[in-house]
Design a protein around this motif. Sequence first.
Motif, PDB file in Angstrom:
ATOM      1  N   UNK A  67       0.826  -1.210   0.000  1.00  0.00           N
ATOM      2  CA  UNK A  67       0.000   0.000   0.000  1.00  0.00           C
ATOM      3  C   UNK A  67       0.866   1.269   0.000  1.00  0.00           C
ATOM      4  N   UNK A  68       0.396   2.312  -0.662  1.00  0.00           N
ATOM      5  CA  UNK A  68       1.101   3.596  -0.646  1.00  0.00           C
ATOM      6  C   UNK A  68       1.024   4.197   0.755  1.00  0.00           C
ATOM      7  N   UNK A 102       1.750   3.177  12.147  1.00  0.00           N
ATOM      8  CA  UNK A 102       0.992   2.333  11.219  1.00  0.00           C
ATOM      9  C   UNK A 102       0.257   3.133  10.137  1.00  0.00           C
ATOM     10  N   UNK A 103      -0.106   4.370  10.432  1.00  0.00           N
ATOM     11  CA  UNK A 103      -0.850   5.158   9.442  1.00  0.00           C
ATOM     12  C   UNK A 103       0.058   5.842   8.418  1.00  0.00           C
ATOM     13  N   UNK A 104       1.372   5.889   8.686  1.00  0.00           N
ATOM     14  CA  UNK A 104       2.272   6.631   7.785  1.00  0.00           C
ATOM     15  C   UNK A 104       3.410   5.794   7.218  1.00  0.00           C
ATOM     16  N   UNK A 156       1.830  -2.835  14.173  1.00  0.00           N
ATOM     17  CA  UNK A 156       1.783  -3.016  12.713  1.00  0.00           C
ATOM     18  C   UNK A 156       1.251  -4.414  12.405  1.00  0.00           C
ATOM     19  N   UNK A 157       0.789  -4.627  11.180  1.00  0.00           N
ATOM     20  CA  UNK A 157       0.276  -5.956  10.824  1.00  0.00           C
ATOM     21  C   UNK A 157       0.808  -6.387   9.468  1.00  0.00           C
ATOM     22  N   UNK A 158       0.796  -7.699   9.248  1.00  0.00           N
ATOM     23  CA  UNK A 158       1.243  -8.243   7.968  1.00  0.00           C
ATOM     24  C   UNK A 158       0.331  -7.754   6.854  1.00  0.00           C
ATOM     25  N   UNK A 159       0.916  -7.411   5.749  1.00  0.00           N
ATOM     26  CA  UNK A 159       0.175  -6.914   4.590  1.00  0.00           C
ATOM     27  C   UNK A 159      -0.354  -8.100   3.783  1.00  0.00           C
ATOM     28  N   UNK A 176      -6.527  -7.943   3.277  1.00  0.00           N
ATOM     29  CA  UNK A 176      -6.460  -7.089   4.464  1.00  0.00           C
ATOM     30  C   UNK A 176      -5.119  -6.371   4.479  1.00  0.00           C
ATOM     31  N   UNK A 177      -5.028  -5.198   3.832  1.00  0.00           N
ATOM     32  CA  UNK A 177      -3.755  -4.488   3.756  1.00  0.00           C
ATOM     33  C   UNK A 177      -3.210  -4.139   5.143  1.00  0.00           C
TER      34      UNK A 177
END
Length: 246
Positions: free
Chosen positions: A104-105, A203-205, A229-232, A236-237
């Motif tokens: 994700x960007x 996590x948001x940036x 943080x979570x696995x991409x 579920x990004x």
Amino acid sequence: MSNWIEANVKDIVWWTDTLFSLIVNADVAPFKAGQFTKLSIMMDEKRIARAYSYVNSPSSSDLEFYLINVADGLLSPRLAKLKPGDTVMIESRASGFFTLDEVPASEQLFMLSTGTAIGPFLSILEQGDVWQQFSEIVLVHGVRLNADLSYQQRITQLQQTYPRLQYLPVVSREQPKAGLSGRITTHIADQSLFRYCKLTPSPSTTQFMICGNPEMVKETSEILTTAGYSRNRRREPGQITVEQYW
């Protein structure tokens, strides 16, 4: 089904007595930056094949692979003996999902690598599309010795082309000439890696791409997961994209 074609060896660049880059030319199918293919030789009518990531950008006609010569390995010692003009077999189709279209960007991207796993990151950076997704990028390379920090000239050129690219060597077995001493995992756990880069991840940036030693990949993923943080995943990004390197 594998699709093996012949590749002509253009050059071998030795960085240390065990680290080398193999540069070949072959008419391979188009691939994405970050993907890998396989190189092989025939031995006693049996094919010996291993996967290696492309170091070059997809637009380059020179196909480059960054290898360690494993003394008791079946393939790498034979690849290490190749000379310009020799041939080696290459799988024409690339594989792998360690590519930008899977990430994700966001604002920041940390590229965390150990050893020869810096290769796919160089391919991604050489291609340049990554700057459409991120405004700050940090390339982290964990090695044992300063001499193992290959590709310095290319990294410098990338930094000249992209001034927002930070490069951070992390050297574990001797005093670093630049960067940090110790292990990537330690510096992420205590946040010193982020302080060094003068960036505050969240996590948001922030996105993390992690490639290399399976232990480093696992431990870093666990530290980041604990930090929120979570696995991409496609459905579920998240913020962590990984590739085991052997």
